[in-house]
Design a protein around this motif. Structure first.
Motif, PDB file in Angstrom:
ATOM      1  N   LYS A  80      44.324  30.076  47.912  1.00  0.00           N
ATOM      2  CA  LYS A  80      42.950  30.573  47.760  1.00  0.00           C
ATOM      3  C   LYS A  80      42.090  29.595  46.964  1.00  0.00           C
ATOM      4  O   LYS A  80      40.866  29.500  47.179  1.00  0.00           O
ATOM      5  N   LEU A 111      43.956  39.916  48.044  1.00  0.00           N
ATOM      6  CA  LEU A 111      43.464  38.757  47.312  1.00  0.00           C
ATOM      7  C   LEU A 111      42.042  38.360  47.711  1.00  0.00           C
ATOM      8  O   LEU A 111      41.492  37.400  47.182  1.00  0.00           O
ATOM      9  N   ARG A 163      47.905  32.882  46.442  1.00  0.00           N
ATOM     10  CA  ARG A 163      46.972  32.723  45.326  1.00  0.00           C
ATOM     11  C   ARG A 163      46.626  31.250  45.126  1.00  0.00           C
ATOM     12  O   ARG A 163      45.469  30.891  44.855  1.00  0.00           O
ATOM     13  N   GLU A 165      52.818  36.214  47.822  1.00  0.00           N
ATOM     14  CA  GLU A 165      51.560  36.393  47.095  1.00  0.00           C
ATOM     15  C   GLU A 165      51.250  35.229  46.173  1.00  0.00           C
ATOM     16  O   GLU A 165      50.096  34.799  46.053  1.00  0.00           O
TER      17      GLU A 165
END
Length: 372
Positions: free
Chosen positions: A110, A155, A107, A103
């Motif tokens: 992204k 997300l 992130r 994760e």
């Protein structure tokens, strides 16, 4: 939306950043390895190549970072940040193998990429893990892939799911579709096997099986998920024919797949429209840069057109005689007289791989043109 000028610039530029990958997939085009090759572009070379892409003018093509696994490069973020600073949209195609795609990393990604593509080649762990074998350790790649889907959805990262279809997994397609639809993906892209790299070990569909599968994919698209194909551009012919009211009785495989689809998904919603398409094909709207800088019409068509170390990719795309012939749809055999040659054009990669001629007719297409 303004029509993309495919003759002037590609819609998608694929950059095989490295051949290094923790997976050893049985159908891998790149013949990926555990370690990077000394021939791959340096950071400086990669930056120059990205700078050259701005010669296409805005809006720039999407730069798709692929491999191998692009995250195996130490300078992966540096390359992404440079492209982003130039205003070039970035998509990423990482491998799901270990806990690398956690994760925290997603992130960070992204902040840099507009979308991602994740592969799912089986609806069962046995199938997916067999095809996408890992070279490092025995892990459940199937389970890890589903976990990545969950994180991407959490997300709110746009992603598509890629599936390579072959005789080995074709009967699982309806169940793969269900997983993809429920994953939150924005598209399902189905790759029709081309026998290059390690894909030489596997058995592709025969022509009538390919026809049955693209007809099935039309049925799947009625459930509201964008469906696309790679190396099966005749899917666009099917869309045009079915939109015009043509029915398809189908062969045994089509009947089986469609029956399973209805059984597990129910009837498709009424009024659903099939997504529109852009008529790209190998070398037309698509260009590929290998890890050593070689420029190809596509990743599945390793016909060298130049090298970004010394050649400007804009000039190669616009002026190379092979690419000009491809985009003008000047093909040999039935592809050359087919009324669908502009929106389809056949797989140039399959023609080259199986017949040795990138301008030959696509051996997987069963359609007989009305004009001879």
């Amino acid at each position: 939306m303004r029509k993309w000028p495919l003759k002037e610039k590609p819609l998608l530029v694929f950059y095989e950043t490295t051949k290094a990958c923790p997976l050893a997939c049985r159908h891998c085009r790149a013949n990926a390895l555990l370690k990077p090759l000394p021939t791959e572009l340096s950071t400086r070379d990669a930056m120059k190549f990205i700078d050259d892409l701005t010669g296409f003018d805005r809006p720039y093509p999407v730069l798709i970072l692929t491999g191998g696994d692009p995250l195996m490069r130490d300078d992966a973020f540096e390359i992404m940040d440079h492209a982003k600073s130039m205003g070039i949209p970035i998509a990423l195609s990482p491998a799901v193998s270990t806990k690398l795609l956690n994760e925290d990393l997603l992130r960070e990604l992204k902040k840099r990429v507009s979308s991602m593509s994740i592969s799912l080649d089986g609806a069962r762990p046995e199938t997916h893990n067999y095809i996408r074998r890992t070279a490092l350790e025995q892990i459940d790649v199937f389970k890890a892939t589903l976990e990545v889907f969950d994180i991407l959805r959490k997300l709110d990262i746009e992603f598509q799911v890629n599936t390579a279809v072959m005789k080995l997994n074709v009967h699982e397609l309806p169940y793969i579709f269900k997983i993809v639809k429920e994953s939150g993906a924005n598209a399902w892209e189905v790759f029709f096997l081309i026998r290059v790299g390690r894909g030489m070990e596997l058995e592709p569909l025969d022509p009538w099986e390919s026809e049955d599968v693209v007809q099935f994919l039309y049925e799947a698209s009625l459930y509201g998920l964008q469906v696309r194909t790679v190396e099966a551009p005749f899917f666009r012919r099917i869309i045009m024919q079915r939109r015009s009211g043509m029915n398809y009785a189908g062969g045994k495989l089509y009947q089986e797949l469609t029956s399973k689809l209805r059984e597990i998904m129910g009837e498709p919603p009424t009024g659903t429209k099939v997504s529109s398409f852009t008529p790209t094909r190998d070398g037309y709207g698509i260009i590929f840069v290998a890890s050593d800088g070689s420029i190809y019409p596509s990743g599945f068509l390793p016909l060298t057109l130049g090298n970004v170390r010394k050649d400007n990719i804009v000039k190669v795309y616009k002026e190379h005689p092979v690419l000009r012939t491809i985009r003008e749809a000047r093909f040999n055999g039935k592809c050359g007289v087919c009324e669908f040659r502009d929106i389809c054009g056949g797989s140039r990669a399959r023609a080259y791989t199986e017949l040795g001629d990138p301008l030959a007719s696509d051996p997987a297409c069963v359609y007989e043109p009305t004009a001879k």
